[in-house]
Design an enzyme around this catalytic site. Structure first.
Site, short mmCIF file in Angstrom:
data_model
loop_
_atom_site.label_atom_id
_atom_site.label_comp_id
_atom_site.label_asym_id
_atom_site.label_seq_id
_atom_site.Cartn_x
_atom_site.Cartn_y
_atom_site.Cartn_z
N MET A 31 0.85 -1.19 0.00
CA MET A 31 0.00 0.00 0.00
C MET A 31 0.89 1.24 0.00
SD MET A 31 -3.46 -0.89 2.00
CE MET A 31 -2.93 -0.55 3.63
N HIS A 35 9.26 1.14 3.14
CA HIS A 35 10.43 1.24 4.02
C HIS A 35 11.30 0.01 3.78
CE1 HIS A 35 8.19 -1.62 6.42
NE2 HIS A 35 7.21 -0.75 6.59
N HIS A 38 9.72 -3.38 3.20
CA HIS A 38 9.23 -3.66 1.84
C HIS A 38 10.40 -3.98 0.91
CE1 HIS A 38 5.95 -0.94 3.41
NE2 HIS A 38 5.23 -1.94 2.94
O1 PAF Z 1 0.03 -5.58 3.70
C1 PAF Z 1 -0.44 -4.69 2.94
O2 PAF Z 1 0.22 -3.70 2.66
C2 PAF Z 1 -1.84 -4.85 2.36
O3 PAF Z 1 -2.70 -5.47 3.27
C3 PAF Z 1 -1.86 -5.61 1.02
C4 PAF Z 1 -1.40 -7.06 1.18
C5 PAF Z 1 -0.97 -4.89 0.02
C6 PAF Z 1 -3.29 -5.64 0.46
O4 PAF Z 1 -3.78 -4.35 0.26
#
Ligand code: PAF
Length: 288
Positions: A31, A35, A38
């Site tokens: 989303m 950081h 990710h």
């Molecule tokens: O973990 C997240 O950032 C969200 O829940 C996801 C898996 C991208 C779904 O919107």
């Protein structure tokens, strides 16, 4: 250079060569507000697909926000996010609009998480996991990845997505990547930015409690939980929601687990107005 797709048509076009050549496609749904946590998922995806494309989606999914959870307040940092993707050698960034993901409004048919969606996080966030699974299923349909990587920090989400891919035969290998931590143990999270310096300090209580449980797990589940609770009692301003030990798939552990039984300890707490979660593995009844 990361290519950016803002629509599903652009995405399909960018992934066309990989489809024709039959190379593996790796996927990291996010989303945004990216950081180091990710970035580590992107590296795991790269390891899995080698020279095949790694796709990162950036989409703040309205369907997984409940009433009172501020969708508008969710951080949107696209320029900085693109820099992270670029640095990690991501091939395609899919950053669609709400209309592109949900043309004609929210979907009539959605994915139901079942009983696992109603406990732990699901108890305080009704409808949340239905929203997560629905958007992940849609994104899987658009990206058609071979491998998708999710953080173990959102352990219940990972368990449910794994279950969805297997129960609905989606054919996506769902990989869980280890939680990234600050040097003092705090799990990286987009929500940490909401903490004041004092709250940031108090927030380390969560990981300290989990580490204490890991150290004492040789004595059994109750001993591990007591060690975690002792850490929590020392903290001010940490409002515990749950602290539980389950099996690694989030099912109940046997009442008297055999020495060496693998388990998971999960915690959720509010620090100020920020809700934080964390979890770790435990080996019950065996010295670490
Ligand atoms: O973990 C997240 O950032 C969200 O829940 C996801 C898996 C991208 C779904 O919107």
């Amino acid at each position: 250079m990361s290519e950016i797709a803002s629509t599903r048509e652009e995405l399909a076009k960018l992934l066309d060569p990989a489809r024709r050549e039959g190379t593996l496609v790796g996927f990291v749904p996010t989303m945004g507000a990216l950081h180091e946590g990710h970035a580590s998922l992107m590296r795991v995806a790269r390891e899995r697909v080698g020279g095949g494309p790694v796709v990162v989606s950036i989409f703040v999914n309205p369907l997984q926000f409940g009433a009172g959870e501020d969708l508008d307040r969710y951080p949107r940092t696209l320029d900085a996010d693109l820099e992270v993707c670029e640095r990690e050698g991501v091939d395609v960034v899919f950053a669609p609009s709400v209309d592109d993901v949900y043309p004609g409004g929210l979907p009539q048919v959605t994915v139901a998480p079942g009983a696992l969606g109603d406990v732990l996080e699901g108890k305080t966030r009704p409808g949340h996991f239905g929203g997560v699974l629905t958007v992940v299923a849609k994104l899987f349909g658009l990206v058609k990845p071979d491998v998708a990587v999710f953080g173990q920090k959102d352990y219940q989400q990972l368990a449910l997505i794994r279950r969805m891919s297997s129960d609905l035969c989606l054919g996506v290998d769902v990989v869980g990547a280890p939680t990234q931590r600050e040097p003092d143990g705090l799990a990286l999270s987009s929500r940490n930015r909401y903490l004041s310096p004092e709250q940031r300090e108090e927030a380390t209580t969560l990981s300290r409690a989990l580490y204490a449980a890991q150290r004492e797990a040789a004595g059994g589940v109750e001993t591990a939980l007591q060690a975690a609770r002792a850490e929590l009692r020392r903290a001010k301003g940490v409002d515990l929601d749950y602290l539980v030990v389950t099996d690694p798939a989030l099912a109940a552990l046997p009442t008297d687990p055999a020495p060496g039984t693998e388990a998971r300890i999960l915690i959720a707490a509010r620090v100020g107005t920020t809700r934080l979660i964390d979890n770790m593995s435990l080996t019950i009844g065996a010295p670490r």
